[in-house]
Every structure is written in structure tokens, then in C-alpha cells.
Design an enzyme around this catalytic site. Structure first.
Site, PDB file in Angstrom:
ATOM      1  N   TYR A 149       0.898  -1.171  -0.191  1.00  0.00           N
ATOM      2  CA  TYR A 149       0.173  -0.089  -0.070  1.00  0.00           C
ATOM      3  C   TYR A 149       0.876   1.234   0.119  1.00  0.00           C
ATOM      4  CZ  TYR A 149      -3.731   3.202   1.273  1.00  0.00           C
ATOM      5  OH  TYR A 149      -4.504   4.348   1.510  1.00  0.00           O
ATOM      6  N   ARG A 281       1.149  10.069  13.867  1.00  0.00           N
ATOM      7  CA  ARG A 281       0.881  10.317  12.538  1.00  0.00           C
ATOM      8  C   ARG A 281       0.005  11.900  12.648  1.00  0.00           C
ATOM      9  NH1 ARG A 281      -0.140   7.037   8.631  1.00  0.00           N
ATOM     10  NH2 ARG A 281       1.915   6.082   8.777  1.00  0.00           N
TER      11      ARG A 281
END
Length: 317
Positions: A149, A281
Site C-alpha cells: 500500500y 501520525r
């Protein structure tokens, strides 16, 4: 044939979580929408309410094969986006990102149509810079279980910018950070859907590692607004552009909030951290603010309340 005066817009992955919400907004904005999906992770149920609309068309198609249609603009959202789904068939995940990008870019080139790529914060990997600005090149494993991904999306970005430089194609590359809301797949393995399903079942909420790793959560309506504003910018504005919520929460904070909002008797259960799971993140959205006048508006609790209500209606009614 498109209706006079209406733009015909292609949304690949249009029956998925984000795609279906984008289709809603485009229809509401007066567009004709061609929704394309192969239903690997998307579902017809997400767009059933649009099937009777004369300005909406649904087509089953896999973007790893060429698509021959006539449209005025393209949003390329096709790709499994959760680790549970994209790791089931990692080779196909890479093909969807790379071959899918090539096919959609070729279509956009033939039609001289603007195209937006739904990229991802996963291009930053396990970041050594925090928060992550668009200039950061990332810290990504090329051989780990998430690489299909991460690297597929990075290659897609490369293709988009090469088509822009080589062919003058009008591109927009949006790097999407964690997004949640109604129509999330209940078994996608993402933390918000996991916690809500576990809480509504009265099961233990699974927190990996210490639970101190952080994420930022953007409500789906805010993200789609960012897409539309980005696509409406001049051709010189290409991105990549971070779209996400810069307010961080630890996994423990999220788990405790979901338990409180659902009124669940669930407890929290810790498990080992998965390989290559990012510790933090969070987007730097200064560019999105400056270029789009955009920032998230929906607070986490308000968005979670709407999402929990949707999950209750769909799966626990």
C-alpha cells in the site's frame, strides 16, 4: 450523454466509504456522476440511495483494466485502504495503485480532464518528522507487510507528477490522513470502526502496544469538502497536499471516548504492536489552509456520535 451544462465526473472507488460520500456531494453540487467500483471493499449499499437519481450511474469495473468513458473530471479513489484489506492480496493492492493510476492518467490525458489522486499519509511511513509537512520524504519500509500500500501509493504519486511534467496534465494529489464517519466498513480493521463495533458488542477494546501512539482523526464531511476545494483550485496548484485533522489523540484517549459515548461496559485490552505500525501520525495542514481556506470543522466527539449512531442503525438495529 451528460445533461446540458452539467459536468460529468468519474469517481473510481465510488461505492466505498469515501467515494460514496464524494458521490453525494457531487450530485448535490449539480454534477452527473459515474461511479466505478469492483466491490472488493466497496458496497452497492453505500450508494443505493443514489440509484434512482437520473444524474447518477453505477458501473462495475476494476481500474487495473483500461476504462473507455467520456467525462470532464476524475477522482481516483480506487484502492483498499485499511491494513486488513490491502494485506489480503498485496500483489493486487500494488496493481490497483500503480496500474490503476496508469489507466486513469491515460484516460485523463486522452480527455484533457483534471484528475485528483487520493494518496495517503502512509507515504510518510513511520515518520521521523512530526507533524508531517508535504516536503517530508518519509520513512517507509519497501519490504514490510504494509509496503504494498505505502509504496504503491508513492509510485502512484510519482506517475501523477511525471504525467504532469511530461504531458501537461492537470493533476491534484491529496494525502489523506485518518478519516472516519458513517459507511466505514465494519471489518476494515481501522481503529475507529474496531472500537465502535467492540464497544457496541460489549467486547474488550483492543489497544495495541501501550496505547500512547497517536493519530489524528478527520470526519468524512470535512475531508470531502477538502477534495472539492482542491479540485476547484487553478491548474498550477498540484499538491501533494495534506488533508486531515491536526488535533492528535492517543489510542487510549480514543478508546475511553468511544466507551463513554456508547455507554458500553467494555474494558480495554492491550496486545502487541503490529509490525511497522507508525508511532505517530499528524498532518501539517498549513498549505491546505493557505491554498484552500480549508481546515476541519467537526470535533472528534461530534463526529464519533454521528458514526456510532450510524453503526447502531446499520448493524445493531
Amino acid at each position: 450523454m451528460k445533461a446540458p451544462g452539467r459536468q460529468r465526473i468519474l469517481v473510481t472507488g465510488g461505492a466505498g466509504f469515501l467515494g460514496s460520500h464524494l458521490c453525494d456531494r457531487l450530485i448535490a453540487a449539480g454534477c452527473d456522476v459515474l461511479c466505478v467500483d469492483n466491490y472488493v471493499t466497496g458496497s452497492r449499499d453505500n450508494v443505493l440511495h443514489l440509484l434512482s437519481d437520473p444524474h447518477f450511474e453505477l458501473m462495475r469495473h476494476d481500474v487495473t483494466f483500461p476504462l473507455h468513458v467520456e467525462v470532464d473530471g476524475i477522482y481516483n479513489l480506487a484502492c483498499p485502504a485499511s491494513p486488513v484489506h490491502y494485506q489480503l492480496d498485496p500483489v493486487q493492492t500494488t496493481k490497483t495503485s500503480v496500474h490503476g493510476a496508469i489507466n486513469m492518467l491515460g484516460l485523463a490525458k486522452r480527455l484533457d480532464a483534471p484528475i485528483l489522486q487520493a494518496s495517503t499519509s502512509e507515504v510518510y511511513g513511520d515518520p521521523a518528522v512530526h507533524p508531517q509537512p508535504e516536503e517530508y520524504w518519509g520513512n517507509v519500509s519497501t519490504v514490510g507487510p504494509r509496503a504494498c500500500y505505502d509504496e504503491g501509493k508513492r509510485c502512484a504519486e510519482t506517475l501523477f507528477f511525471d504525467y504532469h511534467r511530461q504531458h501537461g496534465l492537470s493533476i491534484k494529489v491529496a494525502r489523506i490522513f485518518n478519516t472516519y464517519g458513517p459507511r466505514m466498513h465494519p471489518n476494515d480493521g481501522r481503529v475507529v470502526s474496531n472500537f465502535i463495533i467492540q464497544a457496541l458488542k460489549g467486547e474488550a477494546l483492543t489497544v495495541y502496544g501501550s496505547g500512547r501512539q497517536t493519530r489524528s482523526f478527520c470526519y468524512v464531511d470535512d475531508l470531502i469538502e477538502g477534495f472539492l476545494r482542491f479540485m476547484d483550485t487553478p491548474a498550477a496548484v498540484t499538491g501533494p497536499l495534506n488533508l486531515g485533522n491536526p488535533v492528535e489523540f492517543t489510542m487510549l484517549e480514543l478508546a475511553e471516548t468511544v466507551i463513554r459515548l456508547t455507554g458500553s461496559p467494555s474494558r480495554i485490552e492491550h496486545r502487541p504492536l503490529p509490525q511497522d505500525d507508525p508511532r505517530q501520525r499528524c498532518p501539517d495542514i498549513a498549505k491546505a489552509k493557505a491554498l484552500l481556506g480549508w481546515e476541519p470543522r467537526v470535533p472528534l466527539e461530534a463526529g464519533l456520535e454521528r458514526t456510532i449512531a450510524s453503526f447502531r442503525d446499520r448493524f445493531f438495529a
